[in-house]
Design a protein around this motif. Structure first.
Motif, PDB file in Angstrom:
ATOM      1  N   LEU A  96      -4.704  11.034  -3.175  1.00  0.00           N
ATOM      2  CA  LEU A  96      -4.156  10.701  -1.866  1.00  0.00           C
ATOM      3  C   LEU A  96      -5.078   9.813  -1.050  1.00  0.00           C
TER       4      LEU A  96
ATOM      5  N   ARG B 163       8.252   1.005   4.439  1.00  0.00           N
ATOM      6  CA  ARG B 163       8.480   1.373   3.036  1.00  0.00           C
ATOM      7  C   ARG B 163       9.895   1.030   2.602  1.00  0.00           C
TER       8      ARG B 163
ATOM      9  N   LEU C 256       2.475  10.731   5.096  1.00  0.00           N
ATOM     10  CA  LEU C 256       1.022  10.856   5.088  1.00  0.00           C
ATOM     11  C   LEU C 256       0.379   9.865   6.045  1.00  0.00           C
TER      12      LEU C 256
ATOM     13  N   THR D 182      -2.402  -0.639   6.213  1.00  0.00           N
ATOM     14  CA  THR D 182      -1.829   0.563   6.814  1.00  0.00           C
ATOM     15  C   THR D 182      -2.771   1.124   7.865  1.00  0.00           C
TER      16      THR D 182
ATOM     17  N   GLY E  64       5.068   9.276  -6.132  1.00  0.00           N
ATOM     18  CA  GLY E  64       4.399   9.421  -4.845  1.00  0.00           C
ATOM     19  C   GLY E  64       4.821   8.394  -3.819  1.00  0.00           C
TER      20      GLY E  64
ATOM     21  N   MET F 257      -5.678   5.314   3.663  1.00  0.00           N
ATOM     22  CA  MET F 257      -4.363   4.714   3.449  1.00  0.00           C
ATOM     23  C   MET F 257      -4.396   3.259   3.027  1.00  0.00           C
TER      24      MET F 257
ATOM     25  N   ARG G 130       6.447   9.438  -0.554  1.00  0.00           N
ATOM     26  CA  ARG G 130       5.729  10.424   0.253  1.00  0.00           C
ATOM     27  C   ARG G 130       4.598   9.812   1.063  1.00  0.00           C
ATOM     28  N   THR G 131       4.331   8.547   0.898  1.00  0.00           N
ATOM     29  CA  THR G 131       3.197   7.947   1.585  1.00  0.00           C
ATOM     30  C   THR G 131       3.456   7.713   3.063  1.00  0.00           C
TER      31      THR G 131
ATOM     32  N   ASP H  53       2.513   2.547  -3.361  1.00  0.00           N
ATOM     33  CA  ASP H  53       1.737   3.557  -4.073  1.00  0.00           C
ATOM     34  C   ASP H  53       1.826   3.441  -5.593  1.00  0.00           C
TER      35      ASP H  53
ATOM     36  N   HIS I 285      -6.717   6.267  -0.692  1.00  0.00           N
ATOM     37  CA  HIS I 285      -6.602   4.887  -1.174  1.00  0.00           C
ATOM     38  C   HIS I 285      -7.932   4.377  -1.723  1.00  0.00           C
TER      39      HIS I 285
ATOM     40  N   GLU J 111       0.820  -1.211   0.000  1.00  0.00           N
ATOM     41  CA  GLU J 111       0.000   0.000   0.000  1.00  0.00           C
ATOM     42  C   GLU J 111       0.852   1.258   0.000  1.00  0.00           C
ATOM     43  N   LEU J 112       1.926   1.254   0.769  1.00  0.00           N
ATOM     44  CA  LEU J 112       2.785   2.423   0.846  1.00  0.00           C
ATOM     45  C   LEU J 112       3.645   2.587  -0.396  1.00  0.00           C
TER      46      LEU J 112
END
Length: 365
Positions: free
Chosen positions: A220, A347, A54, A94, A47, A90, A50-51, A37, A222, A34-35
């Protein structure tokens, strides 16, 4: 719904702890995807890095909003649980980690939720709410029109259902491991009844937050992946799809989410540092039911009840407004740092796995 030590006996608390640990282990692996992205249109290589901040921000925002108890009935209040919000923003894996980070910070810094009951609280407030909410949300967005309003509406329903679902799971845990002999039927009815009302507050907060983010940066969210609306033109009094000119705008995912992050952090600090002073002082749903039905007869004092930040106040600061505000600001800061650190590590592990898979050594037999 933070259960203190003593509500559930040691064997069931330990079992809940093992369940929570297993769910977190699974979520750590799922959160790597998920992170990453890269499944979002235009996000690959842009991106992904940058997750993590966030996700840390989502955890901090949930911490802040959980300080804002709102009245739901005579002498009872409720607060955000956050599982639905975290999962929709997210992703479910997450989301479990976001809420778990919040619960851990609350237990070890603010004496909110028992230490031996941490597994129970993660099971009810992180795992149950996230899984129930996200499953229902995904089902709704599949049958509803793919619009921003549909995402917001689905988030409202998912959040609403997730709260009484959490109450049901707590009641089941109490049924097999409760430390007091009380009528389970009355407990179940009271728990579900009051948490349906709390769920309405959760639904409003979740829908407003998701709707606000979807309105400015759907990339941004999910749960809003792939959400696209064609440009409409009015021709002869009717709206029609604009022709495809072949010109593609810069993908939203290519834009920095820095402004969203800053706005979210400032909002969290204001909520925790100032607005929280005006929160309802009434006991929340679980506290009220526990008092009314005798569940709290064997409740134990928190192991760190004398900590400098216990009960969301700074020790030796006499002014209640200042004490609570400082505690809230500290909580937001610690949560965003801890959450971001966890998600950066997750990540980074994903990046290392990808590097190993593409290296000559990783592809050899």
């Amino acid at each position: 719904m933070h259960a203190p030590d003593g509500f559930i006996d040691a064997p069931i608390s330990a079992a809940a702890g093992l369940l929570a640990a297993g769910a977190i282990a699974v979520s750590l692996r799922g959160a790597r995807r998920e992170l990453d992205d890269t499944s979002r249109p235009g996000a690959a290589g842009v991106g992904a890095e940058r997750t993590a901040p966030l996700a840390g921000l989502v955890a901090a925002f949930i911490f802040a909003v959980q300080m804002l108890n709102f009245p739901v009935a005579a002498g009872t209040s409720g607060h955000l649980l956050g599982g639905a919000l975290a999962a929709i923003l997210m992703g479910p894996y997450t989301g479990v980690l976001c809420v778990s980070v919040v619960l851990l910070m609350q237990a070890v810094l603010f004496a909110d939720g028992g230490l031996t009951a941490l597994g129970v609280n993660i099971t009810t407030m992180a795992i149950t709410t996230t899984l129930v909410a996200y499953a229902l949300f995904r089902g709704l967005v599949k049958v509803l029109p793919r619009t921003r309003r549909s995402v917001t509406a689905a988030s409202f329903v998912a959040a609403l259902v997730s709260v009484p679902a959490s109450a049901v799971v707590f009641t089941l845990l109490f049924a097999v491991g409760g430390t007091t002999d009380v009528s389970l039927g009355k407990v179940a009815g009271a728990m579900v009844g009051v948490h349906v009302l709390i769920g309405l507050g959760e639904a409003v907060i979740t829908a407003l937050t998701v709707g606000a983010v979807v309105a400015v940066r759907p990339d941004l969210v999910h749960g809003a992946r792939g959400l696209r609306q064609k440009l409409k033109l009015r021709v002869g009094g009717e709206l029609v799809d604009a022709p495809d000119t072949g010109v593609r705008p810069v993908p939203a995912a290519a834009r920095s989410p820095r402004r969203v992050w800053i706005a979210g952090l400032v909002t969290s600090l204001v909520l925790a540092g100032f607005v929280s002073f005006y929160a309802s002082a009434d006991p929340d749903g679980l506290e009220k039911v526990a008092t009314d039905h005798g569940i709290d007869e064997k409740a134990e004092e928190h192991a760190i009840s004398d900590s400098p930040l216990a009960d969301y106040g700074v020790k030796d600061v006499d002014d209640a407004r200042l004490s609570g505000g400082l505690a809230g600001v500290i909580g937001v800061g610690v949560t965003v740092v801890a959450g971001t650190g966890v998600f950066w590590a997750v990540r980074r592990r994903r990046t290392e796995e990808e590097a190993e898979a593409t290296s000559p050594a990783g592809t050899s037999v």
